[in-house]
Scaffold this active site. Structure first.
Site, PDB file in Angstrom:
ATOM      1  N   LYS A 186       0.857  -1.201   0.000  1.00  0.00           N
ATOM      2  CA  LYS A 186       0.000   0.000   0.000  1.00  0.00           C
ATOM      3  C   LYS A 186       0.887   1.242   0.000  1.00  0.00           C
ATOM      4  CE  LYS A 186      -1.801   2.561   3.234  1.00  0.00           C
ATOM      5  NZ  LYS A 186      -1.715   3.887   2.581  1.00  0.00           N
ATOM      6  N   GLU A 394      10.139  15.245  15.805  1.00  0.00           N
ATOM      7  CA  GLU A 394      10.473  15.157  14.389  1.00  0.00           C
ATOM      8  C   GLU A 394       9.598  16.175  13.643  1.00  0.00           C
ATOM      9  OE1 GLU A 394       9.234  11.733  11.946  1.00  0.00           O
ATOM     10  OE2 GLU A 394      11.299  11.686  11.207  1.00  0.00           O
TER      11      GLU A 394
HETATM   12  O1  TXE Z   1       2.772   9.335   8.362  1.00  0.00           O
HETATM   13  P1  TXE Z   1       2.160   7.897   8.631  1.00  0.00           P
HETATM   14  P2  TXE Z   1       2.058  10.723   7.971  1.00  0.00           P
HETATM   15  C1  TXE Z   1       6.646  11.145   9.960  1.00  0.00           C
HETATM   16  C2  TXE Z   1       6.875  12.633   9.846  1.00  0.00           C
HETATM   17  C3  TXE Z   1       5.516  13.156   9.515  1.00  0.00           C
HETATM   18  C4  TXE Z   1       4.639  12.235  10.312  1.00  0.00           C
HETATM   19  C5  TXE Z   1       3.219  12.122   9.842  1.00  0.00           C
HETATM   20  O2  TXE Z   1       7.284  13.132  11.098  1.00  0.00           O
HETATM   21  O3  TXE Z   1       5.357  14.485   9.947  1.00  0.00           O
HETATM   22  O4  TXE Z   1       5.263  10.985  10.182  1.00  0.00           O
HETATM   23  O5  TXE Z   1       3.160  11.750   8.469  1.00  0.00           O
HETATM   24  C6  TXE Z   1       0.005   4.492   6.509  1.00  0.00           C
HETATM   25  N1  TXE Z   1      -2.095   1.210   9.878  1.00  0.00           N
HETATM   26  N2  TXE Z   1       7.008  10.413   8.750  1.00  0.00           N
HETATM   27  O6  TXE Z   1       0.815  10.916   8.760  1.00  0.00           O
HETATM   28  O7  TXE Z   1       0.815   7.980   9.243  1.00  0.00           O
HETATM   29  C7  TXE Z   1      -0.239   5.710   5.646  1.00  0.00           C
HETATM   30  O8  TXE Z   1      -1.404   5.527   4.854  1.00  0.00           O
HETATM   31  C8  TXE Z   1      -1.324   0.967   8.802  1.00  0.00           C
HETATM   32  C9  TXE Z   1       8.300   9.782   8.791  1.00  0.00           C
HETATM   33  O9  TXE Z   1       1.938  10.793   6.504  1.00  0.00           O
HETATM   34  O10 TXE Z   1       3.194   7.137   9.349  1.00  0.00           O
HETATM   35  C10 TXE Z   1       1.049   5.754   4.842  1.00  0.00           C
HETATM   36  O11 TXE Z   1       0.987   4.822   3.777  1.00  0.00           O
HETATM   37  N3  TXE Z   1      -0.849   1.944   8.006  1.00  0.00           N
HETATM   38  C11 TXE Z   1       8.529   8.885   7.657  1.00  0.00           C
HETATM   39  C12 TXE Z   1       2.092   5.314   5.860  1.00  0.00           C
HETATM   40  O12 TXE Z   1       1.379   4.632   6.873  1.00  0.00           O
HETATM   41  C13 TXE Z   1      -1.125   3.223   8.320  1.00  0.00           C
HETATM   42  C14 TXE Z   1       7.834   9.083   6.391  1.00  0.00           C
HETATM   43  C15 TXE Z   1       2.881   6.456   6.504  1.00  0.00           C
HETATM   44  O13 TXE Z   1       1.983   7.331   7.142  1.00  0.00           O
HETATM   45  C16 TXE Z   1      -1.925   3.545   9.452  1.00  0.00           C
HETATM   46  C17 TXE Z   1       6.534   9.706   6.525  1.00  0.00           C
HETATM   47  C18 TXE Z   1      -2.406   2.470  10.249  1.00  0.00           C
HETATM   48  N4  TXE Z   1      -3.146   2.668  11.344  1.00  0.00           N
HETATM   49  C19 TXE Z   1       6.190  10.372   7.675  1.00  0.00           C
HETATM   50  N5  TXE Z   1      -2.029   4.896   9.526  1.00  0.00           N
HETATM   51  C20 TXE Z   1       9.880   8.241   7.510  1.00  0.00           C
HETATM   52  N6  TXE Z   1      10.340   7.503   8.526  1.00  0.00           N
HETATM   53  O14 TXE Z   1      10.501   8.343   6.464  1.00  0.00           O
HETATM   54  C21 TXE Z   1      -1.335   5.415   8.481  1.00  0.00           C
HETATM   55  N7  TXE Z   1      -0.800   4.402   7.732  1.00  0.00           N
END
Ligand code: TXE
Length: 498
Positions: A186, A394
């Protein structure tokens, strides 16, 4: 618009459905709206995958494994198919780069020659493992033969973030497929379309349909369904620590699945006064400007020996002035938009909180207007300490905090973050000090006198502490896609000594 100016965002074709069993399929149900990060204009609808959609994808993956023998067929055949996939990615470099630039924060100037080129090379790297994964023969009593077989899990799941959509998909699919698994992936609902093209090219290259499936949808619905599906044997996730915990919980509750988690960071850049400051400034500014700080390894905490603070800040001021914000489809853009208004508001909030706690903004601090999307100036904050929001949390934006130290011990103590341990940079000409810092720093990656990944895919990436479990890239990523079976075979009476 001429080729030299970039490309017309309305001219890029792409598929809008899930990709299951080698076919693009749409769901009749709910759809999400997807906006272009560059100007936040909605440009496509995305089917919201349900538990049912994930079920179909898992069934198709299972069927592909059983009928094609992907996991069992001659490993060199698997390697060859993956090499053809890498070649096709290169052949479609321009097309994939445009799709990535249209739908994510990656400027076209970096997406084609940087991201897509590296995806092709990464798939090639993983293909090379396919026939090198036998197992071991163990030292047992001589009337037994003990073997440890490496076997693929079968169907694995992956959930990827929005910051580098193609790279993240290839980091999950590459090792999973090389090890003989099928994958249900996904992508982020914010940046979904390039991943489908990547999967289509896999099938065009001769990887059996159903081995690489893409299911779209939101995290709490589709991501959760992947984490919980009983037919998925292992889950690999990249994203926030909070969501990583949710994925791990769901995986634990649904059959104790192993998880690989690549999570958040708050990585320090530790600069000693004897360092080549020009080089250090290049690396530090480079990390802030790369994807506007929206990278898990972004080096967002500068910790500098007091006597070098002033000259380093002067250099950073010059280097950060080179940021050219703009739409990702313009060739002149080298500085990314923030992915969404939600993410920009998060940056605003952390900055506001930090200023209220006494931080002082010495560079930037404002939004950049005029492009329709959310753009943020490269920003430097001083007068901060461990309790300041921008030092603690972060940010995932172009914000750097600066803390000064007087002794090595103090610098190392500041570098340590109570929660995160993803990466760190150390800048010094003193080899002994570099080695002491390397040992002391609690992080999955320590860069010394540099700060970025290279095309050396053999180097794994992943975190200590709440920054994650397991590794992407490297031999480790392939091994995490395998499980081990112990076999003990009785071969008769003890062999006489010869
Ligand atoms: O991330 P999410 P978000 C960090 C960064 C950012 C914060 C929020 O600090 O400000 O996260 O970003 C899926 N069960 N990073 O909200 O929620 C979602 O659909 C399963 C760090 O965008 O972590 C997406 O595909 N999956 C980071 C993926 O998780 C779920 C990169 C990432 O989203 C879910 C991005 C659930 N319950 C953000 N909820 C890095 N480490 O590189 C969401 N997702």
């Amino acid at each position: 618009m001429t080729q030299a100016d970039g490309f017309d965002p309305d001219s890029v074709p792409f598929e809008r459905g899930h990709y299951i069993g080698g076919k693009v399929v749409d769901d009749a149900g709910e759809h999400l709206t997807v906006a272009r990060p560059s100007d936040l204009i909605p440009y496509a609808d995305l089917p919201q995958g349900t538990a049912d959609t994930v079920d179909r994808a898992v069934a198709s993956a299972r069927h592909a494994l059983d009928s094609s023998g992907w996991g069992r067929q001659a490993p060199r055949e698997r390697a060859r198919a993956m090499r053809r996939w890498a070649d096709l990615i290169e052949k479609h470099q321009e097309e994939l780069g445009k799709l990535e630039a249209l739908g994510s924060t990656r400027p076209i100037s970096q997406a084609v020659g940087g991201d897509v080129a590296s995806v092709a090379e990464g798939i090639r790297f993983f293909s090379e493992w396919a026939d090198k994964l036998g197992g071991d023969v163990a030292a047992t009593r001589s009337n037994d033969l003990g073997m440890i077989l490496s076997e693929p899990y079968g169907v694995v799941g992956a959930i990827t973030p929005w910051n580098f959509p193609l790279s993240m998909a290839s980091w999950k699919a590459g090792p999973a497929l090389a090890a003989g698994n099928a994958i249900v992936l996904k992508p982020s609902e914010l940046t979904p379309f390039s991943t489908v093209r990547l999967a289509q090219l896999a099938v065009e290259a001769g990887i059996p349909a159903g081995i690489f499936n893409v299911v779209h949808g939101s995290g709490p619905v589709t991501g959760e369904a992947i984490s919980r599906h009983p037919g998925i044997a292992k889950v690999s996730f990249t994203g926030s620590t909070r969501t990583g915990v949710a994925v791990m919980k769901a995986a634990a509750e649904s059959g104790v699945k192993p998880v690989t988690l690549e999570l958040g960071g708050k990585s320090p850049q530790l600069v000693f006064a004897d360092a080549d400051l020009e080089r250090a400034a290049d690396c530090i500014a480079g990390s802030m400007l790369a994807n506007a700080g929206q990278a898990c390894v972004a080096g967002s905490r500068l910790i500098v020996e007091r006597s070098a603070e002033e000259p380093l800040v002067r250099l950073l001021r010059q280097k950060l002035a080179g940021a050219a914000a703009g739409h990702t489809w313009k060739a002149s853009t080298n500085y990314a938009p923030i992915i969404s208004e939600t993410q920009a508001r998060r940056i605003d909030r952390i900055l506001r909180d930090s200023l209220a706690q006494g931080a002082e903004c010495i560079i930037g601090g404002q939004r950049i207007d005029g492009y329709g999307g959310a753009y943020y100036q490269p920003t430097l904050l001083t007068n901060v300490d461990a309790a300041t929001a921008a030092v603690r949390e972060e940010i995932f934006g172009p914000v750097l905090t600066i803390q000064a130290f007087d002794t090595e011990e103090e610098g190392l103590a500041l570098a340590d973050h109570p929660e995160y341990g993803l990466a760190a940079g150390v800048y010094t000409r003193d080899l002994g000090r570099a080695m002491r810092a390397m040992r002391a720093i609690q992080a999955g990656t320590v860069w010394i006198n540099r700060y970025s990944r290279t095309l050396d895919f053999i180097l794994p990436t992943g975190g200590y502490k709440s920054s994650g479990i397991g590794k992407d890239l490297g031999r480790q990523a392939v091994e995490q896609n395998l499980r081990h079976k112990t076999v003990l075979l009785n071969i008769g009476a003890d062999m006489p000594a010869r």
